[in-house]
Scaffold this active site. Structure first.
Site, PDB file in Angstrom:
ATOM      1  CG  HIS A  79     -32.277 -19.428  97.814  1.00  0.00           C
ATOM      2  ND1 HIS A  79     -31.198 -18.564  97.939  1.00  0.00           N
ATOM      3  CD2 HIS A  79     -31.882 -20.596  98.368  1.00  0.00           C
ATOM      4  CE1 HIS A  79     -30.212 -19.220  98.535  1.00  0.00           C
ATOM      5  NE2 HIS A  79     -30.599 -20.450  98.806  1.00  0.00           N
ATOM      6  CD  GLU A  80     -34.553 -22.985  99.979  1.00  0.00           C
ATOM      7  OE1 GLU A  80     -33.899 -24.015  99.761  1.00  0.00           O
ATOM      8  OE2 GLU A  80     -34.113 -22.047 100.671  1.00  0.00           O
ATOM      9  CB  CYS A 133     -27.250 -20.076 100.260  1.00  0.00           C
ATOM     10  SG  CYS A 133     -27.489 -21.827  99.900  1.00  0.00           S
TER      11      CYS A 133
HETATM   12 NI    NI Z   1     -29.710 -22.073  99.662  1.00  0.00          NI
END
Ligand code: NI
Length: 190
Positions: free
Chosen positions: A141-142, A99
């Site tokens: 994830h986003e 990330c």
């Molecule tokens: Ni991220």
């Protein structure tokens, strides 16, 4: 367009639920363009608005996929419908995530194999598609960023401990830390 500094773990906007976008106007489209420019400069595959300090439900992605979806896109006010996340241990080589807000780290994590993604583009037009495999992972994830959740919050066992140690070593977890893509060294060495 502007490359924005990327917020690091500990910045409050990363850890709270982002707000729905209300107006599909030029300001929104400029923000989206800036997000694309920033994620490109960061060599990332996705970026959520809280990662540039904006608490709105927007993310962009740039990910070549096998699902017939354009490589680059934006989701505004998205919803995700997921297949079940397997309860097995993550593969430490094949299922490793990173990330931009946890710069330089990678840890393995299980994700759902399938996501049905719905939302809007910058003009308020509906967007809908199905994502599988790694593309589904990027979506999860986003999306998590919009709910104030980082992937390191989902790690298990020794991976969670390693992430905690890294956070301590880096001095993360406090407000005000950022890095600037294209100016600071690429934390992932891309
Ligand atoms: Ni991220």
């Amino acid at each position: 367009m502007t490359i924005h500094p990327i917020t690091i773990l500990g910045e409050p906007v990363l850890h709270r639920r982002a707000a729905e976008v209300q107006a599909f106007d030029d300001d929104l489209r400029l923000l989206i363009a800036d997000m694309h420019e920033t994620v490109d400069a960061a060599n990332g595959v996705g970026l959520a608005a809280p990662q540039i300090g904006v608490g709105l439900r927007i993310y962009v992605y740039n990910f070549a996929n096998d699902d017939g979806v354009p490589d680059r896109g934006v989701l505004v006010n998205p919803t995700l419908l997921l297949s079940k996340v397997p309860g097995t241990d993550p593969d430490p080589e094949e299922e490793v995530e990173g990330c931009l807000s946890v710069p330089g780290d990678h840890f393995p994590l299980k994700r759902a194999e399938f996501a049905r993604v719905s939302g809007f583009d910058g003009f308020g037009q509906p967007v809908q598609f199905e994502a599988t495999g790694w593309f589904a992972r990027v979506m999860q994830h986003e999306y998590d960023h919009l709910d104030g959740k980082l992937y390191v919050d989902r790690l298990i066992d020794r991976w969670a401990r390693k992430a905690k140690r890294s956070r301590k070593e880096h001095g993360w977890g406090v407000p005000g830390l950022t890095w600037l893509p294209g100016t600071d060294p690429d934390p992932f060495g891309h």
